[in-house]
Design an enzyme around this catalytic site. Structure first.
Site, short mmCIF file in Angstrom:
data_model
loop_
_atom_site.label_atom_id
_atom_site.label_comp_id
_atom_site.label_asym_id
_atom_site.label_seq_id
_atom_site.Cartn_x
_atom_site.Cartn_y
_atom_site.Cartn_z
N SER A 318 0.81 -1.21 0.00
CA SER A 318 0.00 0.00 0.00
C SER A 318 0.85 1.27 0.00
O SER A 318 1.47 1.60 -1.00
CB SER A 318 -0.95 -0.04 1.20
N ASP A 329 9.61 5.67 -10.66
CA ASP A 329 9.17 6.29 -11.91
C ASP A 329 9.88 7.61 -12.20
O ASP A 329 10.13 7.95 -13.35
CB ASP A 329 7.65 6.53 -11.88
N LYS A 343 -0.83 -4.31 -3.01
CA LYS A 343 -2.09 -3.73 -2.51
C LYS A 343 -2.25 -2.35 -3.15
O LYS A 343 -1.79 -1.34 -2.66
CB LYS A 343 -2.04 -3.64 -0.98
#
Length: 491
Positions: A318, A329, A343
């Site tokens: 999460s 990224d 998750k």
């Protein structure tokens, strides 16, 4: 059969049929006002089953019990994280989030109709009792957890601090159940700790994303700079076995290392609707905090530029996946370890008119490069397994999990037979005193590259600029290239 009983049975049948007719007519009229017609035949079937239960079940059952059971089953059938809460459950949830409570300290999920441990939280009764990621909780005290919801399990494990609870666990490397007695305690987790490693390299561990995580992270980083007498040569951010927590804190932790206003994560609802972006901006990591200083203002400016590595494993879930995905990224850090939990869904708790509530999965998380985390997790740039990664479990193992909307291969947990188990998880365990267990836990928390292959790899990458540059953002790039190839092949 007596005449009286026959009449009663007929009356119940009539009542059931009448209820079904009313339901069907009401729902049909509602359906007429909508674009998509409701499944009237299914609603009739529901009414028939209801009538049969009222007429033929071996004992009288109250209407509210039947209807609440039907609602609970309807919501639980959606995915492992959606859940219906009775008025009492909803009140208990609000009370537990508003104040302190006695608990055990672990993140749990549901698999194979049982409760499973995603990760124990550091410095809590669960960790001290030896509960491990991937353990099944098959009994809470003398009650089986088969069919039990995660909310019910949490409610049973919480209680007055100082009271004891017995958990029966099954573990993949154990031939018989493991019974542990745990004393509940106020769960106050120190979510951030740090250490200055050799040659001016810093180490920061975030164990859970709580209300003060961002403030504590800033303090720890400033302390590292002070101990080092100036700029750090690099930083290792350890998110292994971090089960997640508050979204705004994940955004804040990412903002510590990213340029202002960069996208950290976005959420998308049904069919990509209601998209919301969260950026490295005060409004997103300090929502509702009026006045006062921005904690990021006290950080050294070069914290956004020094080389970084991030450690993850199958227990990173999460919020920790949001941070990892953002740094990966934006090519801000090299990710080291094994694939994370996966998750990638957002849950909202919605109050209902009768005082009950429903927790629904309403959206999915996406990294800045539009990668969905759901059921796949974050792939490390450099995969390194440790002795603690023998037994893995992930979101894709949970029954009825939401599939990744981007397609691709979902990653399930497994037993890594090529990894030598840590001493703590070998089957031939020796009896240890409480002091020996505590010493073992404390020693395992001390970051030591000589005993931690993942940490050593992360540190070596920071010390080797050429290898660092070769691996930064590698997994994200490979993922994008793979998606482009698949798209071209489809066309």
């Amino acid at each position: 059969m007596s005449r009286k009983n026959s009449f009663k049975k007929i009356a119940v049948y009539v009542a059931g049929t009448f209820t079904g007719a009313v339901l069907a007519l009401s729902m049909q009229s509602f359906a007429d006002s909508r674009k998509d017609a409701l499944p009237v035949q299914d609603i009739r079937t529901f009414a028939e089953v209801y009538g049969q239960i009222k007429a033929n079940y071996y004992q009288q059952t109250d209407d509210d019990v039947l209807l609440q059971g039907a609602i609970k089953g309807m919501v639980q059938g959606l995915d492992p994280h959606s859940e219906y809460m009775t008025a009492k459950d909803f009140t208990d949830l609000k009370e537990s989030t508003a104040g302190e409570f006695g608990g055990l300290g672990m993140e749990i999920g549901k698999k194979d109709d049982f409760i499973m441990v995603i990760a124990p939280i550091e410095d809590t009764p669960a960790e001290r009792a030896g509960v491990q990621s991937g353990d099944y909780i098959i009994k809470i005290d003398d009650e089986s957890t088969r069919g039990m919801s995660t909310t019910e399990a949490v409610k049973k494990m919480r209680g007055k601090p100082g009271t004891k609870i017995t958990l029966t666990l099954t573990r993949k490397d154990s031939s018989k159940p493991i019974v542990v007695q745990i004393t509940r305690a106020i769960i106050k987790v120190k979510s951030v700790r740090s250490k200055l490693l050799d040659d001016g390299y810093g180490y920061v561990r975030v164990s859970q994303f709580q209300e003060r995580t961002l403030d504590d992270l800033v303090k720890n980083i400033n302390d590292l700079y002070k101990k080092n007498g100036g700029k750090l040569n690099g930083l290792v951010l350890d998110l292994r076995d971090d089960p997640g927590g508050l979204l705004n804190q994940a955004v804040g932790v990412s903002a510590v290392f990213l340029p202002a206003n960069e996208v950290v994560v976005s959420t998308k609802g049904r069919d990509g609707r209601d998209a919301v972006q969260y950026k490295a901006a005060r409004a997103d990591y300090l929502p509702g905090r009026k006045g006062g200083n921005d904690p990021l203002a006290s950080l050294p400016a070069d914290i956004k530029k020094i080389p970084m590595t991030v450690l993850i494993n199958s227990g990173s879930a999460s919020a920790s996946e949001i941070v990892t995905g953002a740094l990966q990224d934006h090519r801000r850090a090299v990710v080291v370890g094994v694939q994370s939990f996966g998750k990638g869904s957002v849950q909202s708790v919605i109050p209902l008119s009768n005082g009950s509530g429903v927790k629904l999965t309403v959206a999915l998380y996406y990294t800045p490069n539009e990668r969905s985390i759901q059921a796949q997790g974050i792939v490390p740039d450099v995969e390194i397994k440790s002795k603690d990664d023998v037994f893995e479990m992930r979101e894709a193992d949970l029954s009825g999990h939401v599939s990744n909307p981007d397609g691709g291969k979902e990653v399930k947990g497994k037993i890594n037979l090529d990894v030598e188990p840590a001493e703590a998880v070998k089957t031939e365990e020796k009896a240890k005193t409480e002091e020996e267990k505590m010493d073992e836990i404390l020693n395992s928390r001390d970051p030591n590259p000589a005993k931690d292959v993942q940490l050593k790899t992360a540190l070596d990458l920071l010390k080797n600029p050429e290898q660092y540059q070769q691996n930064i953002g590698r997994a994200a790039s490979e993922g994008r290239d793979k998606k482009l190839i698949e798209k071209e092949d489809a066309e």
